[in-house]
Design an enzyme around this catalytic site. Structure first.
Site, mmCIF file in Angstrom:
data_model
loop_
_atom_site.group_PDB
_atom_site.id
_atom_site.type_symbol
_atom_site.label_atom_id
_atom_site.label_comp_id
_atom_site.label_asym_id
_atom_site.label_seq_id
_atom_site.Cartn_x
_atom_site.Cartn_y
_atom_site.Cartn_z
ATOM 1 N N LYS A 193 0.841 -1.005 0.052
ATOM 2 C CA LYS A 193 0.109 0.186 0.082
ATOM 3 C C LYS A 193 0.818 1.285 -0.074
ATOM 4 O O LYS A 193 1.992 1.209 0.345
ATOM 5 C CB LYS A 193 -0.701 0.019 1.341
ATOM 6 N N ARG A 239 -10.942 0.342 14.204
ATOM 7 C CA ARG A 239 -10.837 0.865 12.790
ATOM 8 C C ARG A 239 -11.870 0.223 11.859
ATOM 9 O O ARG A 239 -12.943 0.962 11.725
ATOM 10 C CB ARG A 239 -9.229 0.753 12.202
ATOM 11 N N HIS A 286 -6.563 -7.113 12.963
ATOM 12 C CA HIS A 286 -5.492 -6.226 13.050
ATOM 13 C C HIS A 286 -5.189 -5.903 14.500
ATOM 14 O O HIS A 286 -5.867 -5.379 15.242
ATOM 15 C CB HIS A 286 -5.656 -5.009 12.161
ATOM 16 N N ARG A 332 1.138 -10.563 7.951
ATOM 17 C CA ARG A 332 1.167 -9.264 6.923
ATOM 18 C C ARG A 332 2.069 -8.341 7.418
ATOM 19 O O ARG A 332 1.888 -7.021 7.509
ATOM 20 C CB ARG A 332 -0.272 -8.665 6.746
ATOM 21 N N TYR A 353 16.648 30.854 5.294
ATOM 22 C CA TYR A 353 15.523 31.684 5.823
ATOM 23 C C TYR A 353 15.751 32.004 7.171
ATOM 24 O O TYR A 353 15.760 31.053 8.044
ATOM 25 C CB TYR A 353 14.435 30.754 5.416
ATOM 26 N N CYS A 401 14.966 24.127 2.777
ATOM 27 C CA CYS A 401 13.865 25.042 1.857
ATOM 28 C C CYS A 401 13.336 24.024 1.282
ATOM 29 O O CYS A 401 13.320 22.815 1.353
ATOM 30 C CB CYS A 401 14.614 25.820 1.101
ATOM 31 N N ASP A 411 13.341 23.318 -1.813
ATOM 32 C CA ASP A 411 14.035 22.298 -2.906
ATOM 33 C C ASP A 411 15.434 22.254 -2.701
ATOM 34 O O ASP A 411 16.363 21.619 -3.479
ATOM 35 C CB ASP A 411 13.882 23.296 -4.441
HETATM 36 C C1 LIG Z 1 -0.609 -1.658 7.045
HETATM 37 C C2 LIG Z 1 -0.921 -2.935 7.776
HETATM 38 C C3 LIG Z 1 -0.231 -3.837 7.789
HETATM 39 C C4 LIG Z 1 1.195 -3.883 7.995
HETATM 40 O O1 LIG Z 1 1.741 -3.258 8.855
HETATM 41 P P1 LIG Z 1 3.200 -3.022 9.640
HETATM 42 O O2 LIG Z 1 3.292 -2.492 10.815
HETATM 43 O O3 LIG Z 1 3.837 -2.149 8.381
HETATM 44 O O4 LIG Z 1 3.646 -4.368 9.573
HETATM 45 C C5 LIG Z 1 -0.783 -5.115 8.015
HETATM 46 N N1 LIG Z 1 -2.075 -5.278 8.191
HETATM 47 C C6 LIG Z 1 -3.055 -4.338 7.989
HETATM 48 C C7 LIG Z 1 -4.421 -4.403 7.984
HETATM 49 C C8 LIG Z 1 -2.541 -3.177 7.710
HETATM 50 O O5 LIG Z 1 -3.464 -2.023 7.267
#
Ligand SMILES: *Cc1c(COP(=O)(O)O)cnc(C)c1O
Length: 366
Positions: free
Chosen positions: A34, A133, A162, A221, A262, A309, A311
């Site tokens: 992602k 969430r 999660h 994941r 700056y 800055c 750039d």
């Molecule tokens: C982003 C995400 C992950 C990965 O999380 P990390 O902290 O980068 O390992 C796993 N599961 C879900 C649902 C996420 O949104």
């Protein structure tokens, strides 16, 4: 090509994945790509990850999934965030595997999927066990699973949750995570007791891969760990993939007391030599790093001085610059680990890596 580039070390990605797969054993690996693979470039990272043995990819938006399909990537792709109803036709056309957490969404998806194809469309049930969430209540898991199963065009191919605190070693966070895992196991059991196959069971993010073996189940994941950051300081030897480099484009002597950049917040404490590098907050280098960043030139480190800055920013080479033989057009490493600018600005490596924006070309090294 401009001087400022993000070098992405795909060799390090492969080594990181080998290490993680070695640790996970039989547990399959889903690599989240992602946000353009946390800023590293979704398509090259996805290809390399699949070659290295990832079973699944994960994205946050339907467009990110379509981008991978357009690059002829055929692996299963999880969709981690909730799309709008009008995005469902594209989601189905791209064969993304969405999280489903409620009957209304399941019914809408069933209608769209049924119109498009006769094959069943895979979805994963998402249970909220304490992240707050997306996800259904654990006590609703079996009934949503049953509803999904009843849909003519859907198949329950997985069940997931999660973890909100898996990367913390604080005692109360460890117990919170253990509780999330226990609640998740209980919910999966109610699905099985209802005679429904939960499919691939998965929960672990990077923190859980490192700290919570009981959260591994059928698939993990881990994102940030794959990109080379051991955010729990467990000594797991992953290597950062992203290196931000540039070149010196201007060099000049500055007298003691003269101001740089700056606002004149920095004045030379002695006669010195100042180099200008063409990287700034317009590239995603946080302005909050002003006066804190140290860059590397020929293996030695030097302080960035004055405000960063949009750039450009300035480096104090010191009065010994001539002795160090630093010349205009010299290579500069701005950072070789996003963890350093993250610590200096009170954020996480995720935000630094994602923040290096499209103005910075990504260069892939084998
Ligand atoms: C982003 C995400 C992950 C990965 O999380 P990390 O902290 O980068 O390992 C796993 N599961 C879900 C649902 C996420 O949104």
């Amino acid at each position: 090509m401009r001087a400022t580039k993000a070098i992405i070390h795909l060799d390090a990605l492969r080594r990181n994945i080998q290490l993680i797969r070695g640790r996970l054993g039989q547990t399959r690996l889903c690599v989240p790509v992602k946000a353009d693979a946390y800023g590293h470039g979704a398509v090259p990272v996805a290809r390399a990850a699949l070659e290295a043995g990832a079973a699944f990819l994960a994205v946050a938006t339907v467009g990110e999934g379509t981008e991978l399909r357009s690059a002829n990537i055929t692996a299963p792709i999880l969709l981690l965030s909730v799309p709008l109803p009008e995005e469902l036709p594209e989601l189905v056309a791209s064969r993304l595997v969405p999280f489903v957490a409620d009957n209304d969404f399941a019914a809408e998806l069933n209608a769209v999927a049924g119109r498009t194809s006769s094959a069943k469309f895979d979805v994963h049930l998402k249970i909220d066990t304490g992240m707050g969430r997306i996800g259904c209540l654990p006590e609703k898991a079996a009934s949503v699973a049953a509803f999904i199963q009843k849909q003519s065009a859907l198949r329950l191919a997985g069940t997931a949750t999660h973890l909100a605190r898996a990367d913390s070693t604080a005692e109360q966070d460890i117990s919170y995570t253990k509780e999330q895992i226990a609640v998740f196991c209980g919910a999966v059991d109610t699905i099985r007791s209802a005679g429904i196959d939960p499919g691939i069971v998965h929960a672990a993010n990077s923190g859980a891969v490192l700290l919570h073996r009981d959260a591994w189940f059928d698939m993990a994941r881990p994102g940030i760990l794959v990109y080379g950051y051991d955010t729990v300081d467990s000594g797991f030897p992953v290597e950062p993939l992203m290196e931000l480099v540039t070149r010196i484009v201007f060099i000049k002597p500055v007298k003691k007391g003269e101001a740089v950049s700056y606002g004149g917040i920095w004045t030379a404490p002695q006669d010195t030599v100042i180099a200008t590098i063409p990287v700034g907050y317009g590239d995603g280098l946080p302005r909050a790093l002003s006066g804190k960043l140290r860059v590397s030139i020929n293996g030695k480190t030097y302080s960035q001085v004055g405000r960063i800055c949009m750039d450009q920013c300035m480096i104090d080479l010191g009065p010994g610059a001539a002795a160090d033989q630093i010349k205009r057009w010299e290579n500069v490493t701005v950072f070789s680990s996003a963890a350093i600018p993250a610590t200096l600005t009170g954020t996480i490596p995720y935000e630094i890596a994602c923040g290096i924006n499209k103005r910075v070309p990504r260069i892939y090294e084998a």
